[in-house]
Structure formats: C-alpha cells, structure tokens
Design a protein around this motif. Structure first.
Motif, PDB file in Angstrom:
ATOM      1  N   HIS A  84       0.843  -1.199   0.000  1.00 42.33           N
ATOM      2  CA  HIS A  84       0.000   0.000   0.000  1.00 42.33           C
ATOM      3  C   HIS A  84       0.878   1.249   0.000  1.00 42.33           C
ATOM      4  O   HIS A  84       0.824   2.080   0.903  1.00 42.33           O
ATOM      5  CB  HIS A  84      -0.931  -0.009   1.211  1.00 42.33           C
ATOM      6  N   TYR A  85       1.683   1.373  -1.031  1.00 42.52           N
ATOM      7  CA  TYR A  85       2.690   2.429  -1.118  1.00 42.52           C
ATOM      8  C   TYR A  85       2.077   3.832  -1.065  1.00 42.52           C
ATOM      9  O   TYR A  85       2.553   4.683  -0.313  1.00 42.52           O
ATOM     10  CB  TYR A  85       3.496   2.239  -2.413  1.00 42.52           C
ATOM     11  N   LYS A  86       1.035   4.077  -1.851  1.00 42.92           N
ATOM     12  CA  LYS A  86       0.425   5.415  -1.878  1.00 42.92           C
ATOM     13  C   LYS A  86      -0.164   5.781  -0.521  1.00 42.92           C
ATOM     14  O   LYS A  86      -0.015   6.914  -0.051  1.00 42.92           O
ATOM     15  CB  LYS A  86      -0.645   5.504  -2.961  1.00 42.92           C
ATOM     16  N   GLU A  87      -0.822   4.811   0.137  1.00 44.62           N
ATOM     17  CA  GLU A  87      -1.392   5.064   1.461  1.00 44.62           C
ATOM     18  C   GLU A  87      -0.285   5.303   2.488  1.00 44.62           C
ATOM     19  O   GLU A  87      -0.407   6.177   3.351  1.00 44.62           O
ATOM     20  CB  GLU A  87      -2.282   3.905   1.904  1.00 44.62           C
ATOM     21  N   ALA A  88       0.793   4.532   2.392  1.00 43.38           N
ATOM     22  CA  ALA A  88       1.924   4.716   3.305  1.00 43.38           C
ATOM     23  C   ALA A  88       2.540   6.095   3.114  1.00 43.38           C
ATOM     24  O   ALA A  88       2.818   6.805   4.080  1.00 43.38           O
ATOM     25  CB  ALA A  88       2.979   3.628   3.082  1.00 43.38           C
ATOM     26  N   HIS A  89       2.724   6.497   1.855  1.00 49.55           N
ATOM     27  CA  HIS A  89       3.301   7.809   1.566  1.00 49.55           C
ATOM     28  C   HIS A  89       2.424   8.915   2.146  1.00 49.55           C
ATOM     29  O   HIS A  89       2.921   9.868   2.756  1.00 49.55           O
ATOM     30  CB  HIS A  89       3.485   7.993   0.061  1.00 49.55           C
ATOM     31  N   ALA A  90       1.109   8.788   1.975  1.00 50.75           N
ATOM     32  CA  ALA A  90       0.188   9.802   2.514  1.00 50.75           C
ATOM     33  C   ALA A  90       0.285   9.876   4.034  1.00 50.75           C
ATOM     34  O   ALA A  90       0.315  10.972   4.610  1.00 50.75           O
ATOM     35  CB  ALA A  90      -1.247   9.491   2.085  1.00 50.75           C
ATOM     36  N   LEU A  91       0.355   8.719   4.699  1.00 48.44           N
ATOM     37  CA  LEU A  91       0.499   8.703   6.158  1.00 48.44           C
ATOM     38  C   LEU A  91       1.798   9.364   6.584  1.00 48.44           C
ATOM     39  O   LEU A  91       1.815  10.210   7.487  1.00 48.44           O
ATOM     40  CB  LEU A  91       0.463   7.259   6.684  1.00 48.44           C
ATOM     41  N   MET A 129      13.418   6.117  -8.815  1.00 52.41           N
ATOM     42  CA  MET A 129      13.528   4.755  -8.313  1.00 52.41           C
ATOM     43  C   MET A 129      12.220   4.270  -7.696  1.00 52.41           C
ATOM     44  O   MET A 129      12.072   3.087  -7.390  1.00 52.41           O
ATOM     45  CB  MET A 129      14.654   4.653  -7.275  1.00 52.41           C
ATOM     46  N   GLY A 130      11.285   5.196  -7.443  1.00 48.12           N
ATOM     47  CA  GLY A 130      10.000   4.829  -6.861  1.00 48.12           C
ATOM     48  C   GLY A 130      10.100   4.469  -5.389  1.00 48.12           C
ATOM     49  O   GLY A 130       9.372   3.604  -4.912  1.00 48.12           O
ATOM     50  N   ILE A 131      10.989   5.158  -4.658  1.00 45.89           N
ATOM     51  CA  ILE A 131      11.186   4.904  -3.226  1.00 45.89           C
ATOM     52  C   ILE A 131      11.233   6.232  -2.481  1.00 45.89           C
ATOM     53  O   ILE A 131      11.395   7.291  -3.086  1.00 45.89           O
ATOM     54  CB  ILE A 131      12.493   4.122  -2.941  1.00 45.89           C
ATOM     55  N   TYR A 132      11.098   6.148  -1.162  1.00 49.43           N
ATOM     56  CA  TYR A 132      11.332   7.314  -0.316  1.00 49.43           C
ATOM     57  C   TYR A 132      11.826   6.850   1.041  1.00 49.43           C
ATOM     58  O   TYR A 132      11.800   5.662   1.359  1.00 49.43           O
ATOM     59  CB  TYR A 132      10.083   8.196  -0.189  1.00 49.43           C
TER      60      TYR A 132
END
Length: 122
Positions: free
Chosen positions: A82-89, A103-106
């Motif tokens: 759930h990458y998008k949800e994790a990023h939003a959190l 790279m699609g990471i943070y």
C-alpha cells in the motif's frame, strides 16, 4: 553454515516516543522487553506478523546527548503493498526526509534520525 538475520538495534533517546512512532508509521508493536534490574537500560523488540525479523530499540538511562548517526548511509528497508497510502500517512506525519521518484522509493526518519526506506511491492 547458514545464518538468519534476527534483529537490528537502534539506540533511542525517548523510548515511548519511538514506540509510538514505529507503531504509527510502520505497524511495528512491542514483542518483548528486557529491563535492567538497576533501571540503567530498557530493550524493547518490535515487529509485526509479516516476518520474524525484529527491530531492537535500546534506551539508556544515563545517555543525555543525541546519538551521532554519521551520514545516515545505513538504513532498514520496508516493502509495502500500500505504497500510496503509506506515503500519505508519512507525509501527514512529517517524517519523509528524502524521495527518489525515479527509483519509486522514499525515506522516513524516526525521532532519533534513523533513516527507513519505503519500497513498493513490485
């Protein structure tokens, strides 16, 4: 001869603050705790149900100065479905410290400045 990684240790200045961060940011909860008889240290192992690998958080009573983490060239990585949800959190929490869209990471930082990489399931 086989070796299995079982835990990584991070020293923390405020144990309760760190426990709250890891639970909210990554869903890691306390698995077990070791408290020195004299109260000089507390070690808490946190983890989740997806792996038996644990993060060991060590609090030292007599430590008053912040930990020096160098250039933060080391980190733990977490994969999420759930990458998008994790990023939003993490954006809401204000803990994103570096993003690499190519790279699609943070990366996020914990209360003591440790870097944690967030990677999408691929």
């Amino acid at each position: 001869m086989n070796f299995k990684m079982i835990h990584e240790n991070y020293n923390v200045a405020d144990l309760e603050r760190s426990l709250a961060f890891y639970e909210k940011a990554l869903g890691l909860t306390e698995k077990r705790r070791i408290t020195a008889e004299d109260g000089s240290f507390i070690i808490v192992y946190v983890g989740n149900e997806t792996t038996d690998f644990e993060l060991e958080l060590t609090w030292l009573r007599d430590r008053t100065e912040p930990y020096r983490l160098g250039d933060n060239e080391f980190h733990l990585a977490f994969r999420t479905d759930h990458y998008k949800e994790a990023h939003a959190l993490h954006e809401e929490m204000g803990c994103i410290c570096f993003e690499n869209p190519e790279m699609g990471i943070y990366f996020i930082t914990d209360p003591d400045g440790y870097w944690l990489e967030i990677v999408p399931a691929r």
